[in-house]
Motif scaffolding. Structure first.
Motif, short mmCIF file in Angstrom:
data_model
loop_
_atom_site.label_atom_id
_atom_site.label_comp_id
_atom_site.label_asym_id
_atom_site.label_seq_id
_atom_site.Cartn_x
_atom_site.Cartn_y
_atom_site.Cartn_z
N HIS A 400 53.72 13.39 -3.09
CA HIS A 400 54.19 12.01 -3.23
C HIS A 400 55.60 12.03 -3.82
O HIS A 400 55.78 12.53 -4.93
N LEU A 401 56.56 11.50 -3.06
CA LEU A 401 57.91 11.38 -3.61
C LEU A 401 58.14 9.93 -3.99
O LEU A 401 57.98 9.03 -3.16
N TRP A 402 58.48 9.70 -5.23
CA TRP A 402 58.76 8.34 -5.71
C TRP A 402 60.17 8.27 -6.26
O TRP A 402 60.67 9.23 -6.83
N SER A 403 60.78 7.10 -6.07
CA SER A 403 62.07 6.89 -6.71
C SER A 403 61.87 6.09 -7.98
O SER A 403 60.91 5.34 -8.11
N LEU A 404 62.78 6.29 -8.88
CA LEU A 404 62.62 5.72 -10.22
C LEU A 404 63.95 5.11 -10.62
O LEU A 404 64.98 5.77 -10.56
N GLU A 405 63.94 3.82 -10.97
CA GLU A 405 65.16 3.24 -11.49
C GLU A 405 64.94 2.95 -12.96
O GLU A 405 64.18 2.05 -13.31
N ASN A 406 65.58 3.72 -13.78
CA ASN A 406 65.27 3.71 -15.20
C ASN A 406 66.56 3.97 -15.96
O ASN A 406 66.81 5.05 -16.44
N GLU A 407 67.40 2.90 -16.05
CA GLU A 407 68.75 3.10 -16.59
C GLU A 407 68.77 3.21 -18.11
O GLU A 407 69.50 4.00 -18.67
N HIS A 408 68.00 2.39 -18.76
CA HIS A 408 68.15 2.32 -20.23
C HIS A 408 66.81 2.39 -20.94
O HIS A 408 66.39 1.43 -21.56
N PRO A 409 66.16 3.54 -20.89
CA PRO A 409 64.88 3.60 -21.60
C PRO A 409 65.06 3.81 -23.10
O PRO A 409 64.12 3.68 -23.86
N GLU A 410 66.30 4.13 -23.54
CA GLU A 410 66.50 4.55 -24.93
C GLU A 410 66.39 3.42 -25.94
O GLU A 410 66.38 3.68 -27.13
N VAL A 411 66.41 2.19 -25.47
CA VAL A 411 66.49 1.08 -26.41
C VAL A 411 65.19 0.30 -26.46
O VAL A 411 64.61 0.00 -25.42
N SER A 412 64.74 0.04 -27.64
CA SER A 412 63.60 -0.83 -27.84
C SER A 412 63.83 -1.57 -29.14
O SER A 412 64.75 -1.22 -29.89
N PHE A 413 63.04 -2.56 -29.41
CA PHE A 413 63.18 -3.30 -30.66
C PHE A 413 63.08 -2.35 -31.85
O PHE A 413 63.83 -2.43 -32.80
N GLU A 414 62.14 -1.41 -31.73
CA GLU A 414 61.92 -0.45 -32.80
C GLU A 414 63.18 0.37 -33.08
O GLU A 414 63.57 0.59 -34.23
N VAL A 415 63.82 0.83 -32.02
CA VAL A 415 65.03 1.64 -32.18
C VAL A 415 66.14 0.84 -32.85
O VAL A 415 66.85 1.33 -33.71
N LEU A 416 66.26 -0.43 -32.45
CA LEU A 416 67.37 -1.23 -32.95
C LEU A 416 67.21 -1.66 -34.40
O LEU A 416 68.16 -1.67 -35.16
N TRP A 417 66.01 -2.04 -34.75
CA TRP A 417 65.86 -2.71 -36.04
C TRP A 417 64.89 -2.06 -37.01
O TRP A 417 64.75 -2.51 -38.12
N GLN A 418 64.16 -1.03 -36.57
CA GLN A 418 63.19 -0.43 -37.49
C GLN A 418 63.53 1.01 -37.78
O GLN A 418 64.35 1.61 -37.11
N LYS A 419 62.82 1.55 -38.77
CA LYS A 419 63.05 2.96 -39.09
C LYS A 419 62.49 3.83 -37.97
O LYS A 419 61.39 3.60 -37.49
N VAL A 420 63.28 4.80 -37.58
CA VAL A 420 62.85 5.71 -36.51
C VAL A 420 62.96 7.13 -37.03
O VAL A 420 63.91 7.47 -37.74
N TRP A 421 61.97 7.94 -36.68
CA TRP A 421 61.99 9.33 -37.10
C TRP A 421 62.67 10.16 -36.03
O TRP A 421 62.12 10.36 -34.94
N TYR A 422 63.88 10.61 -36.31
CA TYR A 422 64.64 11.38 -35.32
C TYR A 422 64.40 12.87 -35.53
O TYR A 422 64.11 13.31 -36.65
N GLU A 423 64.61 13.62 -34.48
CA GLU A 423 64.48 15.08 -34.54
C GLU A 423 65.45 15.62 -35.59
O GLU A 423 66.62 15.25 -35.62
N GLY A 424 64.96 16.49 -36.44
CA GLY A 424 65.83 17.12 -37.42
C GLY A 424 65.98 16.32 -38.70
O GLY A 424 66.70 16.72 -39.60
N TYR A 425 65.32 15.17 -38.80
CA TYR A 425 65.42 14.36 -40.02
C TYR A 425 64.14 14.49 -40.83
O TYR A 425 63.06 14.69 -40.29
N ALA A 426 64.29 14.34 -42.16
CA ALA A 426 63.15 14.55 -43.03
C ALA A 426 62.18 13.39 -43.01
O ALA A 426 60.99 13.56 -43.29
N LYS A 427 62.69 12.21 -42.70
CA LYS A 427 61.80 11.05 -42.69
C LYS A 427 62.37 9.98 -41.77
O LYS A 427 63.54 10.06 -41.39
#
Lengths: 753, 545
Positions: A400-427
């Protein structure tokens, strides 16, 4: 000329005049509408730019066909243009086929002995197509696949290739010749690490190599620098080497994980053991698929229940690492069968036993799409390098070959306004860090520190400006002699015309270094000024009448100018002694070393003063109008009843003018929130969340000014900056609307008086 | 006594008066500070020769201008800290010493003389040089020493300045025009190719033109080379710098040279105004930290002018609509809300809109339609003059609307009614009676808009202002006004030189001077606007009565 001709001419002229009037009416009407149009266009455009950030991915079926070639698929891959795909099969063949039709292009046999099968694979490098293939005779083969692109008459031609740049001969991993159930490895810099675990044995064969470049050609050869057999506590189901050659992980399906530190390749160290699937009372959990996210830091553990958990090492204060579950996704309901990760973002797709495929983004903690792709369980899934499509193979042998249009998955309400645990960070934390030179960088788009910085700068500016501006307005609008008022009001309003770039420049290059050197003098001044004015005021009332009468009422402000200049002089003069007496001779140093407060040269105090100066004239001007316009008869009534001028001020004028003062403050606040140049030049532009007055900050506006010119049009970063501008727009819209509403009410009230 | 005085709230009145006094002091202090700092930059400062103890028993000589005083911190926080006063001396000679400035402890200075023979040499590269003129070698090898050396030196510099002007003219204007012609030919060719009209004939014609331009270019190049040769053959100066070494400086590397310690007051004033003129009329050098700011002035003025042309019709029409045509209703209210909101929107938001909409949407489409031959290099699809002006026009629209509306409101009813009663149509009344009377108010609005636009920087950083524009937006090459070019701007110049330049300390005086110029322009504009407005108010007070 006859009179009829004249009449006709005159009638024609009348008609022309009528037309002109008519046209003018509509042209001007259109002109007026254009203003609304401009505002609406701005609003619409901002939303139009921001909206794609929050939309889901669209997944569309492109083609379904029968699996080309024979045998079971070990590995799947597709080229950048979704033109050609490849399967590496269990019977040691590479099958190239057209991704959209399944038409066979080429079949190549691997250079292995007769009857040797491919038992496992690992992609060492997505960009080069470097793969390690584990063989059924305990050997490991390194190979490279690729799709050469050429253009013939402007038509794209894709030619697949498969090569062995490190030699065609497989290397022996298991001396006993058992099949390699798992292989993994990673090349970083000029070292390469390869691991393999023989089927059914609780050991991992570990090899480290140095990549040697030949002197005169591009040829690269491997020189083995370490070979170890590492015993494990269990028979592993997965063995994975991380992206920096720091760790390798051995995991079994019950969730047991053993982590080895391989910084020292000669002696892999048993670093940690843990169970990743704590029993939570319900049924037994089981791992079904494991992979690294882009960058090789985060491990994704897919379970039988369809749940997925992201783990990564976290460094604590003692430089020790613990392995933590960071976030989980529980969207799919059947066992995760395979996963594919994006090559340029922290996104991935999961396939499950019910034929569903889900599209995710790790940092944003977001499911951007979930569709039923096949009618039976999906066994293998591969993503295109641009993450704009995927190829899945199901149990019944359908592709099955599917196409995917997914320009901006990086942003969510959580990312913008809440604490996020990033790789390499202690908390988990609020962090803004939009770009970096590394390609596997995890963008951090938290608007929280920027919004905080904006409000912090505005807060300190208002702290400085509101008392001065309102009090000055009270004096100028009520007590001041009319003649002086005529001169004073335009002078203060002149400050409003002063370009903010000049205030910012003075604040950054003159005030900030000055304050760093003479910090106590500022605080002395704050104390001294009211004190001196108080004493002078009282003494003035004791002065002989003859002197007092020389200065007419309402000119106090002029009298005070020398007093203030004197207090400035005293403050500067006392600066050094006070600094020695209280702050060990150097206040910023004292603050850092003794009081434990970080001191930035360009801090909130500097911004507060500079932006305060920019805001004072705005607040002053509106507030003064409000006080000046309090009806005279009210004031006279109060004075006639025996109230002193100040009592009249507090009892009559202020209550009446208070809506005006409020609205002045709001407009000033709106201005402070949106101001760019002052904060850009007078702060260090560090996006920290710290209310401390001696610390720097980064505002939304300064951030836009710094980053917008460099951001790529249409990218997530670009749209997030638009969102920042929209937030700013909303802030000021909010403050201005409040101010306007209050002002309108006030006008109505004055109308009634 | 004190208690009564306080009960009456007198101290509060004094505190209020203090707030006014603080505000006044802030305004006056700020402006005088900028004036003082900005104007001081051009004054020929004395050159000092300091003899300084080097801490090892010996002494060294420092020659240069006293830049400013400060102090350094000695000791640590636990045992107490002392401040040691220091002098910052601008010693120049960046090519030899690595930096323009040297810090000296004040107590280490044992001798400070301002000898008359100390000179300052401003160079095209590497900043100033300080020292003593030893001798001048002419192009023919003759060496002049002693008293005549200085006069010869000055004459040579003057001659070189002439030559330099000619070289720059050829380089910038004439060769620039040829380059533009060559580029135009390339675009013409591409255009024909896109339209499928690139015939043999057309190619021959283009090649012919190209050859012609090449020929012209060669002539100019020879001319320029000749001039350059003449310039480099002018001679050399031998200058002793503070270390005692003698530096040989070719004349064609020198902008000017002065002997400030020997100047009379009149000479100093003469030189002072000369330097102000150079500052206003010259191009910047050395990453904007030296030379003049002419392109920034020119860019600001051009941009503001285009903005005025764009904003005026819109602003006036919108105000006329609001005041004369609109009936009170939701539309009027919506327009007013829009105007109010436009006025309150932060300027950077306009910048973002300008970049996103004007540049990337409008500009991109204009390129697709009309400038296809230049693609993929964008013509209007990149920040530039037009978009900067358009963005600022949007930003200043409320200023013009509010001011015009006020003017229209002040036109007495009687005048309008008189005109209508005589049979004039509404537009005739407006055009012949109302607008002429309100014109000072429109002027006021425009001037305020110009003042606002001249001082605005944040949005411009996104839509078309750069630190160094290669060419002016208006020149002698068709179409004369290049709306697509990037411009320099006074306000941005301040930000850029003050914060982004590699040599902030040396550039600071220049920034103050630029800031002073900007303040001067804006205050002058504002005072003009206020005066016109007040006069208008006065005039119609009498009509109203």
């Amino acid at each position: 000329m006859s009179s009829t001709a004249l009449q006709m001419q005159s009638a024609r002229r009348e008609r022309m005049r009528g037309y002109k009037d008519f046209i003018a009416k509509y042209a001007i009407g259109i002109g007026g509408m254009a203003v609304i149009g401009a505002v609406l266009l701005m609003m619409f455009f901002f939303f139009y730019q921001v909206a794609p950030l929050f939309s889901s991915a669209t997944m569309e079926k492109v083609a379904t066909y029968d699996r080309p070639g024979q045998s079971k698929t070990v590995m799947l891959a597709v080229d950048e243009y979704q033109d050609t795909a490849l399967r590496i099969t269990e019977d040691a063949k590479i099958v190239f086929f057209k991704a959209k039709t399944g038409e066979l292009v080429e079949t190549i046999s691997l250079p292995v002995a007769e009857g040797v099968a491919v038992s496992s694979y690992h992609v060492l490098d997505d960009a080069d197509g470097q793969v390690a293939l584990g063989l059924s005779n305990g050997q490991l083969l390194l190979a490279e696949y690729g799709f050469a692109v050429s253009y013939v008459d402007g038509v794209r031609q894709i030619k697949p290739r498969f090569s062995y740049p490190l030699g065609e001969a497989p290397m022996v991993m298991d001396a006993q010749g058992r099949a390699l159930a798992h292989v993994s490895g990673r090349a970083s810099g000029d070292t390469m690490v390869l691991v393999g675990s023989p089927k059914g044995a609780p050991v991992v064969e570990f090899r480290a190599f140095e990549l040697k470049k030949a002197m005169f050609s591009d040829e690269v050869s491997l020189e083995q620098v370490a070979a170890n057999q590492v015993p494990l506590a269990f028979v592993p189901e997965w063995v994975k080497v991380d992206g920096m050659n720091d760790w390798f992980y051995a995991i079994d399906s019950t969730g047991d994980m053993q982590v080895f530190s391989i910084r020292n390749v000669d002696a892999p160290k048993d670093y940690a053991r843990l169970n990743t699937l704590p029993v939570d009372g319900k049924e037994k959990r089981q791992l079904t698929s494991v992979n690294f996210l882009l960058g090789g830091i985060s491990l994704l553990l897919g379970e039988e229940s369809g749940k997925l958990t992201q783990w990564f090492p976290v460094r604590d204060a003692n430089n020790q690492f613990t392995f933590q579950a960071v976030r989980d996704f529980d969207e799919q309901s059947a066992a995760i069968t395979d996963m594919a990760v994006e090559q340029r973002r922290k996104g991935f797709v999961l396939s499950d036993a019910s034929g569903h495929v889900g599209v995710y983004h790790a940092t944003a903690h977001r499911v951007v799409g979930l569709e039923q792709v096949a009618q039976s369980a999906i066994t293998n899934i591969a993503m295109t390098p641009r993450a704009d499509g995927f190829l899945a193979e199901d149990q019944q042998g359908k592709m099955h070959l599917w196409s995917l249009e997914n320009e901006h998955p990086e942003v969510s309400f959580e990312v913008l306004w809440q604490k996020v645990w990033y790789e390499g960070y202690a908390k988990p934390d609020y962090i803004w860090q939009s770009s970096s030179s590394a390609s596997d960088f995890e963008p951090k788009f938290s608007l929280a520190p920027l919004a905080f910085g904006t409000l912090k700068a505005a807060f300190y500016a208002m702290l400085f400006a509101v008392p001065i501006a309102i009090m000055a307005a009270m004096f100028a609008g009520f007590f001041m002699a009319p003649k002086m008022r005529q001169a004073v009001k335009p002078t203060i309003e002149l400050l409003e015309a002063l370009p903010t770039v000049i205030l910012g420049f003075l604040a950054g290059l003159w005030l900030a270094p000055y304050l760093e050197k003479h910090m106590p003098s500022f605080f002395l001044l704050v104390l001294l000024m009211p004190l001196m004015v108080f004493i002078f005021g009282y003494l003035w009332s004791r002065f002989p009448e003859a002197i007092r009468n020389r200065v007419p009422d309402g000119w106090q402000a002029a009298l005070l100018i020398p007093v203030l200049l004197l207090s400035v002089l005293i403050a500067v003069w006392l600066d050094d002694p006070v600094e020695h007496l209280l702050f060990a001779g150097d206040m910023p140093m004292w603050l850092t070393n003794v009081a434990g407060i970080d001191y930035d040269q360009r801090n909130a105090l500097v911004v507060g003063i500079a932006m305060g100066l920019a805001v004072i004239p705005i607040i002053f001007s509106i507030a003064e109008d409000a006080i000046y316009n309090v009806p005279r008869h009210q004031v006279n009534g109060s004075l006639a009843l025996g109230a002193t001028p100040w009592q009249t001020m507090v009892g009559v004028v202020l209550p009446t003018a208070s809506p005006g003062l409020f609205s002045a403050t709001m407009i000033g606040l709106g201005r402070a929130v949106g101001e760019t140049m002052i904060v850009l030049m007078a702060t260090g532009n560090t996006a920290v969340m710290d209310i401390d007055i001696f610390n720097g900050l980064r505002t939304l506006s300064a951030n836009i000014a710094v980053e917008m010119p460099e951001s790529e049009v249409g990218s997530t970063h670009y749209r997030v900056l638009f969102l920042a501008a929209l937030v700013l727009f909303m802030f000021t819209f909010f403050f201005n609307t409040i101010a306007e509403t209050v002002r309108q009410r006030m006008l109505k009230r004055y109308g009634a008086l | 006594m004190l208690r009564t005085w306080m009960r009456e709230g007198n101290h509060w009145v004094w505190f209020n008066a203090m707030a006014v006094a603080i505000s006044l002091l802030a305004v006056i202090g700020l402006i005088s500070f900028i004036v003082f700092k900005g104007m001081g930059h051009f004054w020929p400062k004395d050159i000092h020769a300091y003899t300084v103890q080097d801490g090892q028993g010996g002494t060294v000589q420092l020659i240069g201008e006293l830049h400013r005083r400060s102090d350094r911190v000695e000791g640590n926080i636990k045992e107490g800290v002392t401040h040691v006063p220091q002098l910052l001396v601008k010693v120049g000679n960046r090519d030899i010493f690595g930096a323009d400035f040297k810090w000296v402890d004040e107590h280490a200075v044992i001798k400070d003389i301002t000898a008359k023979d100390l000179i300052m040499v401003e160079r095209y590269e590497w900043g100033n040089l300080y020292g003593r003129l030893k001798s001048v070698t002419l192009g023919d090898g003759m060496t002049v020493t002693g008293n005549q050396a200085w006069d010869t030196f000055q004459q040579l510099i003057e001659r070189h300045t002439e030559l330099h002007k000619q070289i720059v003219r050829i380089q910038k204007h004439e060769i620039g025009a040829i380059n533009a012609g060559v580029e135009q030919l390339r675009l013409d060719r591409r255009r024909l190719e896109l339209d499928n009209k690139l015939t043999e004939q057309a190619i021959a014609k283009l090649d012919e033109k190209r050859r012609q331009l090449d020929g012209e270019y060669q002539t100019l190049l020879t001319q320029m080379r000749q001039l350059e040769q003449t310039a480099s053959a002018l001679g050399k100066a031998q200058i002793e710098i503070m270390t005692g070494d003698v530096v040989t400086l070719p004349i064609d590397k020198i902008v000017e040279s002065v002997m400030p310690n020997a100047m009379t007051l009149t000479e100093k004033f003469g030189h002072y105004f000369h330097r102000i003129w150079v500052f206003l009329s010259d191009d910047p050098r050395e990453a904007n930290t030296e030379g003049g700011i002419f392109p920034a002035i020119f860019g600001t003025v051009t941009m503001v002018f285009i903005m005025t042309v764009l904003v005026m019709p819109f602003g006036v029409v919108a105000a006329v609509y609001l005041r004369e045509y609109a009936k009170d209703g939701w539309i009027t209210r919506a327009v007013r809300i829009s105007v109010n909101n436009l006025a309150g929107v932060p300027s950077i938001v306009y910048g973002v809109f300008g970049l996103g909409f004007f540049v990337y949407v409008l500009g991109h489409n204009i390129d697709q339609l009309f400038y296809q031959e230049a693609l993929p290099a964008p013509t209007f699809g990149t920040p530039g003059l037009l978009w900067a002006a358009l963005t600022l026009a949007l930003l200043t629209l409320p200023v013009v609307i509010v001011s015009t509306e006020e003017g229209l409101a002040r036109v007495p009813r009687a005048m309008r009614e008189g005109s209508l009663a005589l049979g004039a149509t509404k537009i005739e009344t407006l055009w012949n009676t109302v607008l002429p009377i309100a014109s000072p108010a429109i002027m006021t609005g425009l001037i305020l808009a110009i003042a606002r636009a001249a001082g605005e920087v944040a949005p411009l950083m996104l839509v078309g202002v750069v630190k160094l524009a290669p060419s002016l937006p208006v020149d002698s090459i068709a179409p004369y006004i290049h709306l697509d070019r990037k411009i320099m701007h006074l306000g941005f110049h301040i930000n850029d030189v003050g914060f982004q330049s590699p040599n902030v300390e040396a550039a600071q005086p220049l920034v103050y001077a630029t800031a002073f110029l900007l303040v001067l322009i804006i205050i002058a504009l504002n005072i003009t606007a206020i005066t016109i407005r007040n006069r208008l108010r006065e005039r119609f007070k009498s009509v109203d009565n």
